[in-house]
Design an enzyme around this catalytic site. Structure first.
Site, PDB file in Angstrom:
ATOM      1  CE  LYS A  52       5.416 -99.722 -22.677  1.00 31.63           C
ATOM      2  NZ  LYS A  52       6.177 -99.433 -21.368  1.00 31.63           N
ATOM      3  CD  GLN A  96       6.324-101.379 -18.025  1.00 29.94           C
ATOM      4  OE1 GLN A  96       6.411-101.393 -19.266  1.00 29.94           O
ATOM      5  NE2 GLN A  96       5.453-100.396 -17.348  1.00 29.94           N
ATOM      6  CG  ASP A 119      11.045 -95.941 -21.198  1.00 25.81           C
ATOM      7  OD1 ASP A 119       9.931 -95.879 -21.910  1.00 25.81           O
ATOM      8  OD2 ASP A 119      11.033 -96.934 -20.505  1.00 25.81           O
TER       9      ASP A 119
END
Ligand code: NAD
Length: 293
Positions: A52, A96, A119
């Site tokens: 990412k 994460q 997200d």
């Protein structure tokens, strides 16, 4: 059978975003900036976050990777999130997963300000999605919708089975497929670990989206001729022939299912690259303040 090629589509969309970022910067504004928090040294998490951050660099986004040892306390982590929430240089924040057991994923998710929640996991964003209001949509379902859209896959009036009901994939995916939009307007059945006779639902489906995390689960006899099949699964399975010692395997038994499909996503090269695109699109939207909170 044709391939829904997430890898090449993601390259195309990244170029589109890159050129938009170039015009933003040329107009004197700052480039979109993504911050990522990584706790611990889990191999898969390192790979996902690394890719990412690398992609941000390639398309002209700024990025900040914040690493913590797995011994970091929950309050230290939440403090950092508060700090990022009030930092105007940072547009989007991801943490994460998985997180160590002593840190609540729920608390972390709810501490990220909805306007930086690229997200799309904050209840404000998932609630807005359910009500059809502007929101950040979780990157994987968003990437799948983009894939279906760009390939012109008809979803309206179709029967769609989503296998899996997680908050990050299955649930938002089913809402996106059912909502009054294009793509959307499908009649959706959500199957999960307690579904009895899953095969009978799948055999009725025009579109199957499998997100259960069980490698090779969906076999040829689960799928009707001409179905569109999207494989979300990415499980690392041991493979001595690979340098890394593993390969990624999807939830679909590709060799059995592919010959029956009209369209199918491969693993790797299907949903994975589109997930990164979903995240980049959300970060761009966050930097442009497209959604008001
Ligand atoms: P999860 O473990 O949170 O959820 C799995 C879901 O599958 C659950 O809702 C469960 O009810 C259902 N399920 C489990 N066994 C089942 C069975 N036998 N029959 C029917 N349903 C069953 O997983 P998740 O986070 O939603 O992820 C699912 C898969 O997608 C995993 O392989 C994950 O690695 C992968 N994933 C891939 C990407 C990507 O970018 N490609 C992104 C996110 C997740």
């Amino acid at each position: 059978m044709k391939i829904l090629d997430g890898k090449s589509l993601s390259e195309l969309i990244k170029k589109e975003i890159q050129s938009e970022v170039a015009s933003i910067v040329a107009s004197g504004k700052k480039a979109p900036h993504l911050a990522a928090i990584l706790v611990g040294t889990d191999g898969a998490s390192e790979t996902y976050v690394g890719s990412k951050v690398k992609t941000c660099g390639e398309i002209g986004f700024g990025s900040t990777l914040i690493r913590y040892d797995s011994s970091v306390t929950e309050s230290e982590l939440l403090e950092k999130i508060h700090e990022i929430n009030s930092n105007p240089e940072i547009d989007g924040l991801i943490v994460q997963s998985p997180l160590p057991r002593h840190i609540s994923f729920e608390k972390v998710t709810e501490t990220i300000h909805p306007s930086k929640d690229v997200d799309g996991f904050h209840p404000v964003n998932s609630g807005r999605l359910m009500q059809g209001k502007p929101s950040f949509v979780a990157a994987t379902p968003k990437g799948i919708i983009t894939l279906l859209d760009r390939y012109g896959i008809e979803t309206s009036g179709k029967k769609c089975v989503v296998i899996g009901r997680s908050n990050i994939v299955g649930m938002p995916m089913s809402i996106l497929m059912a909502r009054n939009s294009k793509p959307g307007n499908a009649t959706v059945t959500i199957c999960h670990s307690k579904t009895s006779d899953l095969k009978s639902y799948c055999l009725e489906a025009d579109i199957i989206i499998a997100a259960l995390g069980k490698p090779g689960f969906l076999k040829g006899d689960h799928v009707k001729e001409g179905a569109v099949v999207v494989d979300v699964g990415i499980t690392r399975v041991a493979d001595a022939t690979k340098k890394s010692g593993f390969r990624l395997q999807g939830d679909i038994d590709f060799d059995e299912v592919a010959p029956k499909c009209s369209w199918i996503t491969p693993v790797p090269g299907g949903v994975g690259p589109m997930t990164i695109v979903g995240l980049l699109q959300n970060t761009l939207m966050a930097s442009k303040k497209e959604i008001l909170f």
